[in-house]
Design an enzyme around this catalytic site. Structure first.
Site, PDB file in Angstrom:
ATOM      1  N   TYR A  81       0.841  -1.202   0.000  1.00  9.32           N
ATOM      2  CA  TYR A  81       0.000   0.000   0.000  1.00  9.32           C
ATOM      3  C   TYR A  81       0.872   1.246   0.000  1.00  9.32           C
ATOM      4  O   TYR A  81       0.592   2.216  -0.696  1.00  9.32           O
ATOM      5  CB  TYR A  81      -0.929   0.012   1.228  1.00  9.32           C
ATOM      6  CG  TYR A  81      -1.940   1.139   1.157  1.00  9.32           C
ATOM      7  CD1 TYR A  81      -3.184   0.934   0.563  1.00  9.32           C
ATOM      8  CD2 TYR A  81      -1.635   2.409   1.639  1.00  9.32           C
ATOM      9  CE1 TYR A  81      -4.096   1.965   0.454  1.00  9.32           C
ATOM     10  CE2 TYR A  81      -2.542   3.454   1.534  1.00  9.32           C
ATOM     11  CZ  TYR A  81      -3.766   3.222   0.945  1.00  9.32           C
ATOM     12  OH  TYR A  81      -4.671   4.250   0.835  1.00  9.32           O
ATOM     13  N   PHE A 133      -7.715  21.384 -24.421  1.00 12.63           N
ATOM     14  CA  PHE A 133      -7.991  19.958 -24.494  1.00 12.63           C
ATOM     15  C   PHE A 133      -9.225  19.715 -23.626  1.00 12.63           C
ATOM     16  O   PHE A 133      -9.421  20.380 -22.615  1.00 12.63           O
ATOM     17  CB  PHE A 133      -6.813  19.086 -24.042  1.00 12.63           C
ATOM     18  CG  PHE A 133      -7.118  17.629 -24.243  1.00 12.63           C
ATOM     19  CD1 PHE A 133      -7.117  17.082 -25.510  1.00 12.63           C
ATOM     20  CD2 PHE A 133      -7.493  16.825 -23.167  1.00 12.63           C
ATOM     21  CE1 PHE A 133      -7.484  15.759 -25.715  1.00 12.63           C
ATOM     22  CE2 PHE A 133      -7.854  15.499 -23.374  1.00 12.63           C
ATOM     23  CZ  PHE A 133      -7.849  14.962 -24.644  1.00 12.63           C
ATOM     24  N   THR A 134     -10.052  18.748 -24.058  1.00  7.58           N
ATOM     25  CA  THR A 134     -11.378  18.564 -23.449  1.00  7.58           C
ATOM     26  C   THR A 134     -11.340  18.461 -21.915  1.00  7.58           C
ATOM     27  O   THR A 134     -11.952  19.282 -21.223  1.00  7.58           O
ATOM     28  CB  THR A 134     -12.034  17.297 -24.032  1.00  7.58           C
ATOM     29  OG1 THR A 134     -11.117  16.205 -23.902  1.00  7.58           O
ATOM     30  CG2 THR A 134     -12.375  17.498 -25.506  1.00  7.58           C
ATOM     31  N   ASP A 224       1.333  20.242 -20.474  1.00  6.02           N
ATOM     32  CA  ASP A 224       0.580  19.008 -20.681  1.00  6.02           C
ATOM     33  C   ASP A 224       1.533  18.121 -21.465  1.00  6.02           C
ATOM     34  O   ASP A 224       1.679  18.249 -22.673  1.00  6.02           O
ATOM     35  CB  ASP A 224      -0.716  19.266 -21.455  1.00  6.02           C
ATOM     36  CG  ASP A 224      -1.525  17.978 -21.637  1.00  6.02           C
ATOM     37  OD1 ASP A 224      -0.908  16.892 -21.606  1.00  6.02           O
ATOM     38  OD2 ASP A 224      -2.750  18.055 -21.810  1.00  6.02           O
ATOM     39  N   LYS A 267      -0.574   7.583 -23.249  1.00  8.12           N
ATOM     40  CA  LYS A 267      -0.162   7.975 -24.602  1.00  8.12           C
ATOM     41  C   LYS A 267       1.334   7.660 -24.779  1.00  8.12           C
ATOM     42  O   LYS A 267       1.684   6.512 -24.946  1.00  8.12           O
ATOM     43  CB  LYS A 267      -0.460   9.455 -24.852  1.00  8.12           C
ATOM     44  CG  LYS A 267      -1.750   9.970 -24.195  1.00  8.12           C
ATOM     45  CD  LYS A 267      -3.017   9.537 -24.885  1.00  8.12           C
ATOM     46  CE  LYS A 267      -4.286   9.881 -24.113  1.00  8.12           C
ATOM     47  NZ  LYS A 267      -4.567  11.264 -23.851  1.00  8.12           N
ATOM     48  N   ARG A 391     -13.693  15.188 -33.645  1.00 12.05           N
ATOM     49  CA  ARG A 391     -13.061  16.303 -32.934  1.00 12.05           C
ATOM     50  C   ARG A 391     -13.553  17.574 -33.611  1.00 12.05           C
ATOM     51  O   ARG A 391     -12.927  18.082 -34.524  1.00 12.05           O
ATOM     52  CB  ARG A 391     -11.534  16.193 -32.991  1.00 12.05           C
ATOM     53  CG  ARG A 391     -10.944  15.252 -31.954  1.00 12.05           C
ATOM     54  CD  ARG A 391     -11.315  15.668 -30.546  1.00 12.05           C
ATOM     55  NE  ARG A 391     -10.708  14.858 -29.496  1.00 12.05           N
ATOM     56  CZ  ARG A 391     -11.343  14.532 -28.374  1.00 12.05           C
ATOM     57  NH1 ARG A 391     -12.601  14.860 -28.188  1.00 12.05           N
ATOM     58  NH2 ARG A 391     -10.740  13.862 -27.428  1.00 12.05           N
ATOM     59  N   PHE A 458     -19.126  14.561 -25.847  1.00 10.08           N
ATOM     60  CA  PHE A 458     -18.747  13.694 -26.970  1.00 10.08           C
ATOM     61  C   PHE A 458     -18.652  12.228 -26.572  1.00 10.08           C
ATOM     62  O   PHE A 458     -18.853  11.339 -27.394  1.00 10.08           O
ATOM     63  CB  PHE A 458     -17.418  14.158 -27.596  1.00 10.08           C
ATOM     64  CG  PHE A 458     -16.271  14.191 -26.618  1.00 10.08           C
ATOM     65  CD1 PHE A 458     -16.084  15.299 -25.796  1.00 10.08           C
ATOM     66  CD2 PHE A 458     -15.399  13.131 -26.510  1.00 10.08           C
ATOM     67  CE1 PHE A 458     -15.033  15.331 -24.889  1.00 10.08           C
ATOM     68  CE2 PHE A 458     -14.344  13.151 -25.605  1.00 10.08           C
ATOM     69  CZ  PHE A 458     -14.170  14.258 -24.784  1.00 10.08           C
TER      70      PHE A 458
HETATM   71  C1  LIG Z   1      -5.486  12.115 -23.166  1.00  8.53           C
HETATM   72  C2  LIG Z   1      -5.114  13.491 -22.872  1.00  8.53           C
HETATM   73  C3  LIG Z   1      -5.377  14.065 -21.622  1.00  8.53           C
HETATM   74  C4  LIG Z   1      -6.175  13.366 -20.533  1.00  8.53           C
HETATM   75  O1  LIG Z   1      -5.585  12.219 -20.098  1.00  8.53           O
HETATM   76  P1  LIG Z   1      -6.443  10.953 -19.585  1.00  8.53           P
HETATM   77  O2  LIG Z   1      -5.388   9.959 -19.221  1.00  8.53           O
HETATM   78  O3  LIG Z   1      -7.306  10.515 -20.710  1.00  8.53           O
HETATM   79  O4  LIG Z   1      -7.241  11.389 -18.415  1.00  8.53           O
HETATM   80  C5  LIG Z   1      -4.932  15.359 -21.407  1.00  8.53           C
HETATM   81  N1  LIG Z   1      -4.308  16.064 -22.356  1.00  8.53           N
HETATM   82  C6  LIG Z   1      -4.055  15.544 -23.575  1.00  8.53           C
HETATM   83  C7  LIG Z   1      -3.355  16.360 -24.588  1.00  8.53           C
HETATM   84  C8  LIG Z   1      -4.459  14.252 -23.871  1.00  8.53           C
HETATM   85  O5  LIG Z   1      -4.225  13.765 -25.093  1.00  8.53           O
END
Ligand SMILES: *Cc1c(COP(=O)(O)O)cnc(C)c1O
Length: 499
Positions: A81, A133-134, A224, A267, A391, A458
């Site tokens: 943990y 970004f969303t 980011d 990613k 998008r 979306f």
């Molecule tokens: C995917 C993504 C996020 C969010 O990350 P999650 O792991 O899906 O929560 C933030 N910024 C960018 C540019 C992304 O591509």
């Protein structure tokens, strides 16, 4: 022409820099099955079942193939943990490749975005960034902030060939500072590469200039970093003075101009789940660590299993390999160039993580109020079983102040490539499917909402066609298609296996 293949595109001039050790069979549904599946999904590709999809280009998020080294690392999971060995391994790796002092794992990128937003943004603040970004913007808004897009105008123009379309417009940033005052701007949100602009990179010179303006006004700058390694590759290939530097060196330099980062490990880091928040400031990190305990888990696991932290550490090491990045981005270029040759309108230059089809130019007969990109993604699935995502106006959502639909300049369908998952032959099939659709684009119609959720609509919204029962009325709704013939093989094999 692309930088990837040097002089001119030559088919099969390169091969994937890996061989396949484990296979996952693909299945292709018939046209009739696909019609049914997309209607049941409310014409939203996010609501399709994975088993109904042939080639899945919905997202590159958490969909990459892990290496044998990463799978071996999973066996070294220390599921304590507190104080898991894998956390310290991950912390060491992030410090080495990203250079930040404090590292907090989170369950994925948005977990880090939530915490950063909550500890830095006050009601009435403004957060500038190079395109939204969303999830990032939503967390900024939920914390009381207003996102302000200061990307250079070219980021919104699909035809612009600028090699660094993700760049910040310094004048727009300066103007915002003059208008609202630096004290109302808790930080600048720097995206590398810019997902919503089509995976477009930012130049190192522009990052340096942006940071200089922020520093001058005492504004923090957070990265980011979700696709920063892909951005580093583009800098190496395109920016003067960087050709001889390694991707790892360039990545460290990018991060050195910022005060911390949010990261979706799903990613660049090539894991199925995970993320982190990294900060240089001791006091802020203390606050963040406390928030991690509230929302994610203890600060030495933050919602991740020990084994997943180990796989992420190994994935980070693998992500900065030149061979890997060249093949990853090369595969995107390979798909994109086939579409360009056929005259299909796509965002250029071809981006880092996917090919973005310009639905506004693909379907000029569908007004933005009828969601051309959403319609195109649904029609592509019906036509071929290839899953892409919208998008455009659906992703952009509504303005929280007015409640009106936002009208983004970009109306795109994203064909996102998971890393190390598909081969060049899959790209050929995908290109054929899109070109086929391009030739019968007049038979595609628009969509209207039947269900619209409040947040990040979306993902879960549903639609119905504005004309008849389907978005694709090409006269083949009942008949056989080439894909039906091919899929005949599979159900039989499947039946055999169970005999
Ligand atoms: C995917 C993504 C996020 C969010 O990350 P999650 O792991 O899906 O929560 C933030 N910024 C960018 C540019 C992304 O591509």
């Amino acid at each position: 022409m692309s930088e990837f293949n040097g002089k001119k595109r030559q088919r099969r001039s390169w091969a994937e820099p890996y061989k396949i050790k484990v296979v996952e069979p693909l299945k292709m549904a018939t046209r009739a099955q696909r019609e049914k599946a997309i209607a049941a999904a409310g014409f939203n590709t996010f609501l399709l079942k994975s088993e109904d999809v042939y080639i899945d280009l919905l997202t590159d998020s958490g969909t990459s193939a892990m290496s044998d080294r990463q799978w071996a690392g999973m066996m070294k999971g220390d599921e304590a943990y507190a104080g898991s060995d894998n956390f310290y391994q991950l912390e060491k790796t992030i410090r080495k490749y990203y250079g930040y002092k404090h590292v907090m794992p989170t369950h994925q990128g948005r977990g880090a975005e939530n915490i950063l937003s909550q500890i830095t943004i006050k009601q009435g603040d403004y957060v500038p960034g190079n395109m939204y970004f969303t999830t990032t913007r939503l967390h900024q808004e939920l914390a009381g902030g207003t996102f302000v897009d200061v990307i250079a105008d070219e980021g919104h123009i699909p035809q612009s060939e600028n090699p660094f379309k993700g760049n910040v417009d310094i004048a727009k940033l300066q103007q915002l500072i003059d208008e609202v005052g630096a004290e109302k701007i808790p930080y600048f949100c720097l995206h590398t590469t810019v997902n919503m602009a089509g995976g477009q990179p930012v130049s190192m010179a522009n990052i340096r200039d942006t940071t200089a303006v922020c520093r001058e006004h005492g504004i923090k700058i957070y990265l980011d970093a979700t696709r920063a390694v892909e951005n580093a590759y583009f800098i190496k290939m395109r920016e003067a003075g960087y050709a001889k530097k390694s991707i790892a060196e360039i990545l460290l330099e990018i991060c050195s101009y910022t005060d911390g980062c949010t990261m979706s490990g799903k990613k660049d880091c090539m894991v199925n789940i995970g993320g982190f928040l990294a900060l240089n400031d001791d006091a802020l990190a203390e606050k963040a660590r406390n928030m991690v305990v509230v929302y994610e888990g203890l600060h030495t696991y933050g919602g991740m299993a020990g084994r997943d932290m180990e796989a992420m550490a190994i994935g980070i090491e693998e992500s900065v390999s030149y061979d890997h990045m060249r093949a990853r981005i090369g595969q995107v270029v390979y798909l994109g160039e086939q579409l360009i040759e056929a005259g299909v309108p796509i965002v250029q230059p071809i981006g880092g993580h996917g090919v973005f089809v310009d639905a506004a130019r693909f379907l000029p007969h569908i007004p933005q109020s009828q969601f051309p990109a959403q319609s195109l993604a649904a029609a592509l699935y019906i036509n071929s079983g290839v899953r892409a995502m919208e998008r455009g106006a659906v992703s952009a959502g509504r303005d929280p102040a007015t409640g009106e639909n936002r009208q983004p300049k970009l109306e795109l369908v994203r064909l996102t490539l998971p890393r190390r998952v598909y081969t060049q032959a899959h790209m050929d099939v995908t290109a054929e499917a899109i070109i086929d659709l391009w030739e019968k684009r007049d038979s595609i119609c628009g969509l209207k909402f039947t269900f619209e959720p409040e947040y990040l609509r979306f993902f879960q919204s549903q639609f119905t066609p504005t004309c008849g029962a389907s978005v694709l009325n090409d006269g083949e709704n009942e008949g056989e298609t080439y894909s039906d013939c091919e899929s005949d093989i599979l159900p039989e094999q499947h039946a055999d296996a169970h005999d």
